[in-house]
Motif scaffolding. Structure first.
Motif, PDB file in Angstrom:
ATOM      1  N   ASP A   1     -15.784  -5.525 -14.433  1.00  0.00           N
ATOM      2  CA  ASP A   1     -16.294  -4.216 -14.387  1.00  0.00           C
ATOM      3  C   ASP A   1     -15.856  -3.446 -15.555  1.00  0.00           C
ATOM      4  OD1 ASP A   1     -17.016  -1.895 -11.574  1.00  0.00           O
ATOM      5  OD2 ASP A   1     -17.048  -1.584 -13.599  1.00  0.00           O
ATOM      6  N   THR A   2     -16.419  -3.398 -16.606  1.00  0.00           N
ATOM      7  CA  THR A   2     -15.782  -2.929 -17.847  1.00  0.00           C
ATOM      8  C   THR A   2     -15.902  -1.351 -17.806  1.00  0.00           C
ATOM      9  OG1 THR A   2     -18.131  -3.417 -18.856  1.00  0.00           O
ATOM     10  CG2 THR A   2     -15.855  -4.455 -19.665  1.00  0.00           C
TER      11      THR A   2
ATOM     12  N   ARG B   1      -2.543   2.786 -17.190  1.00  0.00           N
ATOM     13  CA  ARG B   1      -1.882   2.383 -18.460  1.00  0.00           C
ATOM     14  C   ARG B   1      -0.757   3.335 -18.729  1.00  0.00           C
ATOM     15  NH1 ARG B   1      -3.937  -2.065 -17.732  1.00  0.00           N
ATOM     16  NH2 ARG B   1      -5.955  -2.597 -18.392  1.00  0.00           N
TER      17      ARG B   1
ATOM     18  N   GLU C   1      -2.981  -6.461 -14.132  1.00  0.00           N
ATOM     19  CA  GLU C   1      -3.334  -4.965 -13.932  1.00  0.00           C
ATOM     20  C   GLU C   1      -4.813  -4.647 -14.797  1.00  0.00           C
ATOM     21  OE1 GLU C   1       0.370  -2.975 -15.184  1.00  0.00           O
ATOM     22  OE2 GLU C   1       0.840  -2.700 -13.058  1.00  0.00           O
ATOM     23  N   GLU C   2      -5.596  -5.485 -14.114  1.00  0.00           N
ATOM     24  CA  GLU C   2      -7.017  -5.282 -14.592  1.00  0.00           C
ATOM     25  C   GLU C   2      -8.156  -4.990 -13.623  1.00  0.00           C
ATOM     26  OE1 GLU C   2      -6.653  -7.708 -18.672  1.00  0.00           O
ATOM     27  OE2 GLU C   2      -8.263  -7.998 -17.640  1.00  0.00           O
ATOM     28  N   ILE C   3      -9.058  -4.382 -13.820  1.00  0.00           N
ATOM     29  CA  ILE C   3     -10.273  -4.398 -12.960  1.00  0.00           C
ATOM     30  C   ILE C   3     -11.148  -5.466 -13.353  1.00  0.00           C
ATOM     31  CG2 ILE C   3     -12.329  -3.151 -11.875  1.00  0.00           C
ATOM     32  CD1 ILE C   3     -10.828  -0.372 -12.275  1.00  0.00           C
TER      33      ILE C   3
ATOM     34  N   GLU D   1     -16.440   0.116 -25.272  1.00  0.00           N
ATOM     35  CA  GLU D   1     -16.068  -1.401 -25.806  1.00  0.00           C
ATOM     36  C   GLU D   1     -16.787  -1.885 -26.882  1.00  0.00           C
ATOM     37  OE1 GLU D   1     -18.074  -1.076 -22.731  1.00  0.00           O
ATOM     38  OE2 GLU D   1     -16.365  -0.533 -21.599  1.00  0.00           O
TER      39      GLU D   1
ATOM     40  N   TRP E   1      -9.365  -5.873  -8.234  1.00  0.00           N
ATOM     41  CA  TRP E   1      -8.226  -5.504  -8.951  1.00  0.00           C
ATOM     42  C   TRP E   1      -7.134  -6.763  -8.978  1.00  0.00           C
ATOM     43  CZ3 TRP E   1      -6.161  -2.494 -12.527  1.00  0.00           C
ATOM     44  CH2 TRP E   1      -4.989  -2.123 -12.409  1.00  0.00           C
TER      45      TRP E   1
ATOM     46  N   ARG F   1     -12.814   4.537 -25.231  1.00  0.00           N
ATOM     47  CA  ARG F   1     -12.834   3.683 -24.314  1.00  0.00           C
ATOM     48  C   ARG F   1     -14.339   2.784 -24.122  1.00  0.00           C
ATOM     49  NH1 ARG F   1      -8.658   1.749 -22.796  1.00  0.00           N
ATOM     50  NH2 ARG F   1      -9.173   1.333 -20.511  1.00  0.00           N
TER      51      ARG F   1
ATOM     52  N   LEU G   1      -8.809   3.312 -16.730  1.00  0.00           N
ATOM     53  CA  LEU G   1      -7.498   3.079 -16.546  1.00  0.00           C
ATOM     54  C   LEU G   1      -6.657   3.521 -17.776  1.00  0.00           C
ATOM     55  CD1 LEU G   1      -7.791  -0.811 -16.019  1.00  0.00           C
ATOM     56  CD2 LEU G   1      -7.638   0.899 -14.287  1.00  0.00           C
TER      57      LEU G   1
ATOM     58  N   ASN H   1     -13.085  -0.157 -15.931  1.00  0.00           N
ATOM     59  CA  ASN H   1     -11.905  -0.437 -16.573  1.00  0.00           C
ATOM     60  C   ASN H   1     -11.331   0.784 -17.512  1.00  0.00           C
ATOM     61  OD1 ASN H   1      -9.905  -2.736 -16.049  1.00  0.00           O
ATOM     62  ND2 ASN H   1     -11.540  -4.036 -16.513  1.00  0.00           N
ATOM     63  N   ARG H   2     -12.578   1.590 -18.002  1.00  0.00           N
ATOM     64  CA  ARG H   2     -12.546   2.517 -18.958  1.00  0.00           C
ATOM     65  C   ARG H   2     -11.488   3.327 -18.257  1.00  0.00           C
ATOM     66  NH1 ARG H   2     -18.589   3.952 -21.205  1.00  0.00           N
ATOM     67  NH2 ARG H   2     -18.753   1.780 -22.214  1.00  0.00           N
TER      68      ARG H   2
END
Lengths: 844, 367
Positions: free
Chosen positions: B349-350, B104, B344-346, A131, B339, A129, B356, B353-354
């Motif tokens: 804020d990467t 997910r 269906e993404e934050i 990036e 959100w 995860r 998810l 998102n991890r």
């Protein structure tokens, strides 16, 4: 317990946050120092060792994610720790932290772990995860250095990342002789999708063994879905067509058909139509479902056109799908099926009309609702409420003036369901229609729709009403809008005004409604009603006062109880007065006055029973004399039993005294039985053992109360000699022992208490125990009871038969605590629960 | 039908299905021999024969063409793999809540159900059966327009540091772990004690949260969407974790005066507090819920026959679980999240998102 654990984290977090609110620079250095300290524990961590440092480190990692500079510093430390860590479990922990905050910086170290079978997954967990392109490349490189399951895992993650640059490697591994790897390669290609991936999958499929071929088909499906989502409908359609061939398995065909419906839109209709008309019921059902997604009015027409060629079950499914599409292009065909011979089809048609139809179908649906039954009627009614297109409300209102009462009724129901407040005036008219059913339905609807501003109109409906049953219905209906008015005076006003011109017939209704408002003006109106020449009004006034929500009319009621001309009203007033006594300032005095006034036995009985709820001292004084009154002793005794029941926890001696009095008065068997039950419950708290020595609390890392229950601590060991036992002096209640006070300690602990019991003879007995949470009991070294419970403490939760030997007996209890309260209770009784005399206890 | 995951909850559910006369349970499956045996015994006793098959591996169950539907009551980390595999093999699915371990996964479960045209019911019988009074009152307008809701359930999940215990011979521990990161065996994990731990479940947020948030979302008619902001408690403006929805409604985690649920609208509160609040009559309103008879199981079985979408269709189960998952992420990272409930993404804020999704332990995957 539902909230236990996160409270701890929350508290820790707040504490941590509070601590971190020191001046920033100091705070930063401070926290880095603490992180370093925590990471020391990580270096040698193994599952089973103290994890406190890890928890702290994780918190800091999570929080550092907000602040880039802090995050970089933390990542630096994590990487250093990863380099130095000596244990597999420690490295795992660090990889997990890198999942949260790792950047490109961590990739080299994680890459190195990908080939280590014991750590490959967690390294991949962190990289997966991340990036950065570096993470993707590291995973790709690892493909060449791994095999079997690990290689398959890396393929999975590259697929998850949709790393198209790894396609060559994936294609290569598609031909692997290891089916695990070949399948993973197929799945990964399915994820990255694209024309080349599709080509590679199709090429490999011809040579692949069966299990891999299935996976390739699944991957082709996924690819096609992806192509479609990316706007490449034609490419997607080609794949779907291939997968729709008859040789494919049923499930793949179903998915392919769905894809075709989405990719080819109207052009897929013939295929969908063929599937819908075809023999395979699963394919048909699926095709009908999918047809709901095909866009455009042409599709709708084509699908609607299939209706006539289907059997009833198929028609039902298709109607449902057409309803879901909501496209009015299908309206004519759907209307045609509304006349089907099959009730199921008619019902499905009615349901579909709710979303497809417009104002023009209102009549048809109303007819179906009026004449139909069962599912058809339900569906028609629901559709009338749902209809959106056109002037539906207008059409419904138009039906109100029709001549067929059943139709009018359905239209009223629909308007109520639609909450069409614009129909209020028309419904008001319908509320006075000649047909009874229509009137009732209209009145009910008015109740649902009315707002505060409509109340005067409803009050006028009351005053104009000539029919007693209608009056009852209006009274019922008006309660809802009245209840919504938050201010009592505003609620009462339209009713008080209506009272001004009301004729005799409607006054009682208005007075009753006023009785529920609690407004001063209503009270005034009720008082005035007492002087009304019409007796029905007087009676309604009396009753309403008797039901008044507070004690304001008490004096009036007392006066009426004495002097009302009609005996029935005296009774009502007296009963009201007794009822209000509970709400008044001096209930005891009121009850006493009521008793004086009551001359009928039934009324006396009423007062006596009501005394059960009054304040005990007063009530008992009033009740006692009646124990000698043959006619009334039962009510008095029962009330006293109930008072004793209320007293038994707070004032045991008085409760017991009252019960003895009752028993002596020898009331009937039923009351004796109830009294005995309360006696038993009262004595439930008697004679509990409060002489104990204790040891504890004991605990063990990572063990919760359930586990501690069976963990052997020193007090349980045969030579418990070296254990320190202390006499319990704190936490001793009237019957229970609070171990939090007696032993200290908190969550996830176990404690022991011990006492010696002297019995004059050997005998059977019964232990009666309560505990929070679990309890284990040894008598003379043998376990006689064990209950690994999680609960709050009440007396006598567990009962256990035991045998006491003559002389001294050793009684040992172990009590565990998961969280919150911690305590126990214990006593020894006869086997039947009655008192066991002659025992002596010594805390040793 | 077959039951996969036959611990305490699973056997309870299986008992429920055994009560329907048009269900025939032909197989049970569990990685622990004792659970398998108990489940088989229950089935055999019901039918008075010995014919129920007991499998260790779910793929053997799914390979049987005579099985039309499966009950899945394994721990959460297995739900996505087994359910998607079952759907692809032509089975309808009833899956216990929490339906997913990650956002997910939940979306993948929904897409797979749609892709294969299958019926998929999530769990939580409480959303309708326990809370329908709220739904009727609120949607019937008894408190005006609903503006706020409180959901009193437990908190987020956490890392698992249980000590190692030697793996018993009769438990396939590697198969229990499946896609979750490896750790040594501990008996509490196979007897329902997995719920607090992040690798397998979402803590109280998903355990009772799927009931509570499910109920709150349905009552407020927000069950087909999601929040737009999730704000963790900050000790000042936000005493409780707060979900903000696009229409302005706020749902709070904790702090409610009701047992699990409480609501406030423009014209009142539920449950009513204080003596002054009048007893509000129940509005005369029909809310479509279960089709067929027999609670949530009956609804599923009815839909298996008619191919309709069940009341707790997987999309709704996924959206409810998503609310819980987002709350957990906000608690862990201690920062507010934005959100997008459609994509269906934050947003923006990467790192958040991890969370998810999670890379699964080899050889497991969802594709």
């Amino acid at each position: 317990m539902k909230i236990g654990r996160w409270k701890i984290i929350g508290t820790l977090a707040l504490a941590l946050a509070a601590t971190l609110n020191l001046r920033a620079a100091d705070a930063e250095a401070d926290s880095m120092a603490r992180l370093d300290q925590a990471l020391k524990a990580v270096a040698t961590f193994e599952y089973g060792k103290d994890s406190g440092g890890l928890t702290l480190a994780e918190q800091m990692v999570m929080e550092s994610a907000k602040n880039p500079a802090q995050r970089a510093a933390v990542e630096e430390r994590l990487l250093r720790a990863l380099n130095e860590a000596g244990t597999r479990d420690g490295k795992e922990f660090l990889c997990r932290q890198l999942f949260t905050i790792g950047t490109a910086r961590c990739v080299p170290q994680l890459e190195a772990l990908l080939t280590d079978p014991s750590l490959s997954h967690v390294a991949r967990f962190a990289l997966g995860r991340n990036e950065s392109p570096e993470a993707s490349e590291a995973l790709r490189r690892a493909l060449g250095k791994t095999s079997g399951s690990i290689q398959a895992g890396i393929l999975n993650t590259l697929g998850l990342r949709r790393y198209t640059k790894a396609r060559p490697e994936m294609e290569n591994l598609l031909g692997s002789r290891d089916p695990l790897v070949a399948k993973a390669a197929a799945a990964a290609l399915g994820q990255i999708s694209g024309i080349e991936a599709v080509r590679a999958l199709e090429a490999a499929r011809t040579k692949a063994p069966e299990e891999v071929r299935q996976k390739i088909n699944a991957a082709l499906l996924a690819s096609a879905d992806r192509l479609l989502a990316d706007g490449q409908a034609a490419a997607a359609a080609r794949v779907y067509e291939d997968l729709y061939r008859p040789e494919q398995t049923g499930n793949i065909r179903i998915a392919a058909l769905r894809g075709l419906a989405a990719a080819r839109q109207e052009q897929a209709l013939p295929l969908l139509g063929a599937a819908i008309r075809g023999a395979d019921p699963l394919l048909r059902a699926a095709a009908i479902r999918f047809s709901a997604d095909a866009q455009g009015p042409e599709s709708t027409k084509a699908l609607a056109g299939l209706l006539t060629s289907l059997a009833p079950e198929g028609q039902e499914l298709l109607l449902s799908a057409l309803g879901e599409r909501g496209d009015e292009a299908a309206l004519p065909e759907v209307l045609a099926t509304a006349r089907s011979e099959s009730p199921g089809v008619r019902a499905a048609a009615c349901a579909a009309l709710g979303s497809l139809g417009d104002a023009s179908v209102v009549g048809r649906l109303a007819n179906a609702a009026a004449a139909g039954s069962g599912a058809e009627q339900t569906a028609a009614r629901a559709s009338l409420v749902r209809l959106k297109r056109g002037e539906v409300d207008g059409a419904l209102i138009g039906l109100l003036s029709g001549r067929e009462p059943k139709l009018v009724i359905e239209s009223i129901r629909a308007l109520a369901g639609r909450r069409t407040s614009a129909a209020f005036e028309d419904l008001l008219k319908a509320a006075t229609a000649p047909d009874t059913g229509v009137r009732r339905e209209a009145i009910h609807a008015l109740g649902l729709l009315a707002e505060e501003r409509h109340l005067p109109a409803l009050a006028k409906l009351i005053t104009d009403c000539k029919n007693a049953e209608d009056l009852g219905a209006i009274e019922e209906a008006i309660r809802m809008p009245l209840a919504k008015v938050q201010n009592p005076e505003r609620e009462a006003r339209p009713l008080v005004e209506a009272l001004g011109w009301a004729t005799a017939g409607s006054k009682p209704t208005l007075l009753r409604l006023l009785g529920t408002t609690g407004a001063p003006s209503a009270l005034a109106a009720l008082r005035a009603a007492l002087k009304d020449p019409d007796s029905a009004a007087v009676e309604a006034g009396v009753r309403a006062l008797a039901d008044w929500p507070d004690a304001a009319p008490a004096d009036e009621l007392l006066a009426l109880a004495r002097t009302a001309p009609v005996p029935a009203q005296k009774v009502v007033a007296l009963r009201g007065y007794v009822r209000l006594a509970a709400l008044g300032k001096d209930p005891g005095a009121m009850y006493a006055r009521a008793l004086e006034l009551a001359d009928r036995p039934e009324d006396k009985k009423l007062v006596l029973s009501s005394l059960a709820e009054a304040d005990p001292v007063r009530a008992l004084k009033l009740l006692e004399p009646y124990l000698e009154n043959e006619q009334l002793k039962s009510e008095a005794a029962l009330a006293m039993v109930r008072i004793a029941d209320r007293l038994r926890e707070s004032d045991q001696p008085r409760a017991k005294a009252v019960l003895r009095q009752v028993m002596t008065a020898a009331p009937g068997p039923r009351i004796r039985q109830q009294a005995q039950e309360v006696i038993n419950q009262t004595e439930a708290l008697d004679a509990h053992i409060l002489e104990w020595v204790g040891s504890g609390p004991y605990q063990e890392k990572e063990k919760d109360a359930r586990a501690l229950f069976d963990t052997v601590f020193p007090p349980e060991k045969p030579d418990a000699g070296e254990v320190k036992w202390t006499k319990l002096t704190r936490g001793l209640g009237a019957w229970d022992v609070n171990l939090l006070e007696a032993l200290g300690g908190g969550d996830r602990v176990a404690g022991y208490v011990r006492t010696r019991v002297w019995s004059p003879t050997g005998r059977e007995a019964r232990l009666e125990m309560g505990s929070d949470d679990g309890i284990k009991v040894w008598l003379n070294g043998t376990v006689v009871h064990a209950n690994n419970a999680e609960r709050g403490l009440t007396a006598r939760q567990d009962l256990a038969k035991v045998t006491l030997k003559e002389g001294w007996n050793e009684l040992l209890l172990k009590v565990t605590n998961q969280g919150g309260g911690w305590g126990f209770s214990c006593r020894i009784r006869q086997p039947d629960g009655t008192a066991l005399e002659g025992l002596k206890f010594e805390a040793k | 039908m077959a039951g996969i995951g036959m611990g305490g909850q699973g056997r309870g559910d299986l008992g429920g299905f055994l009560g329907f006369k048009d269900v025939q349970v032909v197989a049970v499956c569990d990685v622990a021999a004792k659970h398998r045996a108990m489940a088989k015994e229950m089935v055999d006793r019901t039918y008075g024969n010995q014919e129920c098959h007991a499998y260790e591996h779910f793929r053997d169950v799914l390979a049987r063409p005579d099985i039309d539907a499966v009950l899945i009551a394994t721990p959460d980390h297995w739900h996505a793999i087994i359910s998607t595999e079952a759907l692809a093999q032509g089975k309808d699915v009833y899956c216990e809540k929490p339906e997913s371990l990650t956002v997910r996964q939940g979306r993948a479960m929904t897409e797979t159900a749609r892709r294969f045209g299958r019926v998929f019911s999530g769990g939580s019988q409480r959303v309708w059966e326990d809370y329908n009074w709220f739904h009727k009152m609120i949607r019937g307008g008894a408190i005006g327009e609903v503006r706020e809701a409180w959901v009193n359930v437990g908190g987020p999940s956490e890392a698992c540091y249980l000590p190692p215990v030697p793996t018993p011979d009769d438990v396939n521990w590697d198969l229990w772990l499946g896609p979750a990161p490896w750790r040594p065996f501990h008996p509490t994990l196979i007897t329902g004690g997995f719920r607090p731990y992040r690798d397998y479940s979402g803590g109280g947020m998903t355990d009772w949260g799927c009931h509570g948030f499910g109920g709150a979302l349905f009552a407020c008619n927000l069950h087909q969407t999601g929040p737009v902001e999730i704000i963790p408690p900050d000790g000042k403006d936000y005493p409780h974790l707060t979900y903000v929805f696009a229409n302005g409604v706020r749902i709070y985690h904790g702090g409610g005066w009701g047992d699990i649920l409480a609501f406030k609208g423009t014209r009142g509160e539920l449950p009513a507090r204080g003596k002054e609040t009048k007893e509000l009559p129940l509005p005369d309103i029909q809310i479509p819920n279960y089709r067929g008879k027999g609670g949530i199981f009956g609804d599923f079985l009815h839909c298996v026959r008619t191919r309709e979408r069940p009341f707790r269709d997987i999309e709704l189960g996924h959206r409810t679980a998503t609310v819980s998952h987002l709350g957990n992420i906000a608690y862990w990272l201690k920062r507010p999240l934005k959100w997008d409930p459609v994509k269906e993404e934050i947003l923006g804020d990467t790192e958040a998102n991890r969370w998810l999704d999670r890379p699964m332990r080899e050889p497991w995957s969802l594709a």
